[in-house]
Design a protein around this motif. Structure first.
Motif, PDB file in Angstrom:
ATOM      1  N   GLY A   1       0.811  -1.206   0.000  1.00  0.00           N
ATOM      2  CA  GLY A   1       0.000   0.000   0.000  1.00  0.00           C
ATOM      3  C   GLY A   1       0.839   1.248   0.000  1.00  0.00           C
ATOM      4  N   TRP A   2       0.175   2.358   0.318  1.00  0.00           N
ATOM      5  CA  TRP A   2       0.850   3.643   0.359  1.00  0.00           C
ATOM      6  C   TRP A   2       1.810   3.675   1.535  1.00  0.00           C
ATOM      7  CZ3 TRP A   2      -0.074   5.605  -4.114  1.00  0.00           C
ATOM      8  CH2 TRP A   2      -1.327   5.481  -4.716  1.00  0.00           C
ATOM      9  N   MET A   3       2.850   4.495   1.377  1.00  0.00           N
ATOM     10  CA  MET A   3       3.820   4.661   2.444  1.00  0.00           C
ATOM     11  C   MET A   3       3.160   5.111   3.733  1.00  0.00           C
ATOM     12  SD  MET A   3       7.213   6.619   1.307  1.00  0.00           S
ATOM     13  CE  MET A   3       8.187   5.659   0.179  1.00  0.00           C
ATOM     14  N   LEU A   4       3.609   4.546   4.830  1.00  0.00           N
ATOM     15  CA  LEU A   4       3.173   4.984   6.160  1.00  0.00           C
ATOM     16  C   LEU A   4       4.418   5.413   6.922  1.00  0.00           C
ATOM     17  CD1 LEU A   4       0.886   1.933   7.023  1.00  0.00           C
ATOM     18  CD2 LEU A   4       0.093   4.278   6.596  1.00  0.00           C
ATOM     19  N   SER A   5       4.284   6.403   7.790  1.00  0.00           N
ATOM     20  CA  SER A   5       5.425   6.726   8.647  1.00  0.00           C
ATOM     21  C   SER A   5       5.666   5.524   9.556  1.00  0.00           C
ATOM     22  CB  SER A   5       5.115   7.962   9.488  1.00  0.00           C
ATOM     23  OG  SER A   5       4.106   7.634  10.430  1.00  0.00           O
ATOM     24  N   SER A   6       6.862   5.450  10.123  1.00  0.00           N
ATOM     25  CA  SER A   6       7.171   4.319  11.010  1.00  0.00           C
ATOM     26  C   SER A   6       6.233   4.303  12.220  1.00  0.00           C
ATOM     27  CB  SER A   6       8.622   4.410  11.478  1.00  0.00           C
ATOM     28  OG  SER A   6       9.472   4.350  10.358  1.00  0.00           O
TER      29      SER A   6
ATOM     30  N   PHE B   1      -0.490   0.385  13.203  1.00  0.00           N
ATOM     31  CA  PHE B   1      -1.096  -0.632  12.327  1.00  0.00           C
ATOM     32  C   PHE B   1      -0.780  -2.021  12.897  1.00  0.00           C
ATOM     33  CE2 PHE B   1      -0.577  -2.134   7.567  1.00  0.00           C
ATOM     34  CZ  PHE B   1      -1.849  -2.674   7.565  1.00  0.00           C
ATOM     35  N   ASP B   2       0.493  -2.244  13.182  1.00  0.00           N
ATOM     36  CA  ASP B   2       0.960  -3.521  13.721  1.00  0.00           C
ATOM     37  C   ASP B   2       0.240  -3.853  15.031  1.00  0.00           C
ATOM     38  OD1 ASP B   2       2.918  -5.737  13.851  1.00  0.00           O
ATOM     39  OD2 ASP B   2       3.775  -4.607  15.517  1.00  0.00           O
ATOM     40  N   GLU B   3       0.134  -2.862  15.908  1.00  0.00           N
ATOM     41  CA  GLU B   3      -0.516  -3.119  17.201  1.00  0.00           C
ATOM     42  C   GLU B   3      -2.004  -3.394  17.048  1.00  0.00           C
ATOM     43  OE1 GLU B   3       0.389   0.068  19.949  1.00  0.00           O
ATOM     44  OE2 GLU B   3       2.544  -0.263  19.596  1.00  0.00           O
TER      45      GLU B   3
END
Ligand SMILES: Nc1ncnc2c1ncn2[C@@H]1O[C@H](COP(=O)(O)OP(=O)(O)OP(=O)(O)O)[C@@H](O)[C@H]1O
Ligand SMILES: [Mg+2]
Length: 277
Positions: free
Chosen positions: A66-71, A77-79
């Protein structure tokens, strides 16, 4: 191998369909037998990760395209996925290591231009970073992106020893990056590249696809990756891209590493050829 589902952004106006930019990859993944699930990119990018993943069913593992996400947003997202029993194959820490230059630089220093960086956007720290490079031309970016389309205004620094001129490039860069400015300034010794770039795709340290860079999709130089191979493998990351260009002395140099989930696919690479697992 565990089953891995593919997460892609939904179309903003028609949320039951994939975003048009990723639709072909979603189709190809489905044809290959993967489950494809839609996430809400706008919610992900604005701190609403739980809302963004509300349609994701519990399953073993997921990979995102997908589109870039900031870290920081990737970590949310991961959590949010973990709360639903889903594990992104690339952890938040691994994403940061590929997505941000300071995360990969030390491991690849031999094959990439000499680089200094700052934390934050302070002028004094920027001048110190320029001083670390000494003198001569350099290229400016932040931890994740350059402003290459504004080359003379906001990317190319003719001489890092000229602090006033260098800062005017950095100021313009800051203005253009605005709220996307990520991490700090990254100043890289200029090297004379004489080829188009090659974008290579690596899963678990194995180079699975060599293609053109998305900016030059019809031009694929024949790169020698022998020196890079053990170093990219040594990163120990699940899914990355590595871009290379030929320096004028005939040496293939690494331009940058990216997280494979958010690296742009050149239009000339068929969607089914991207190695997701
Ligand atoms: N040290 C360098 N010497 C010469 N040219 C460079 C150097 N670093 C970057 N460039 C040029 O600037 C371009 C942009 O740099 P870089 O790839 O780091 O930024 P980006 O904006 O993240 O690019 P992408 O569109 O690939 O995501 C490169 O494609 C290359 O042509
Ligand atoms: Mg690049």
């Amino acid at each position: 191998m565990h089953r891995v589902m593919l997460l892609v952004p939904a179309d903003v106006l028609r949320p039951r369909r994939p975003d048009a930019h990723f639709a072909a990859e979603a189709d190809a993944a489905r044809e290959a037998g993967m489950d494809v699930v839609l996430v809400d990119h706008d919610a992900l990018a604005s701190g609403g990760a739980d809302e963004a993943v509300r349609r994701v069913p519990a399953d073993a593992q997921a990979v995102y395209r997908g589109w870039m996400l900031s870290s920081e947003r990737y970590a949310d997202f991961d959590e949010a996925l973990r709360r639903r029993g889903v594990v992104l194959r690339t952890t938040a820490e691994q994403y940061r290591r590929a997505h941000e230059l300071p995360g990969w630089y030390a491991d690849l220093a031999e094959i990439t231009p000499r680089t200094a960086w700052t934390e934050g956007a302070d002028r004094s720290a920027f001048v110190t970073a320029c001083g670390e490079l000494g003198s001569g031309p350099a290229v400016l970016r932040d931890y994740t992106k350059s402003m290459k389309h504004y080359w003379h205004e906001a990317a190319f620094i003719p001489d890092v020893a000229d602090a006033t001129a260098a800062w005017s490039v950095a100021s313009r860069f800051l203005e253009l990056r605005d709220s996307d400015f990520a991490g700090g300034f990254v100043v890289r010794e200029f090297e004379n590249f004489v080829s188009r770039e090659v974008r290579t795709w690596w899963v678990d340290g194995v180079c699975r696809l060599v293609g053109p860079h998305p900016d030059t999709p019809d031009d694929l130089p024949d790169a020698d990756l022998a020196a890079a191979e053990p170093l990219v493998r040594g990163l120990g990351l699940p899914f990355v891209t590595a871009d290379f260009a030929l320096r004028e002395d005939g040496v293939w140099r690494l331009v940058e590493i990216g997280d494979g989930q958010v690296s742009d696919r050149p239009r000339s690479v068929p969607p089914g050829e991207l190695p997701l697992t």
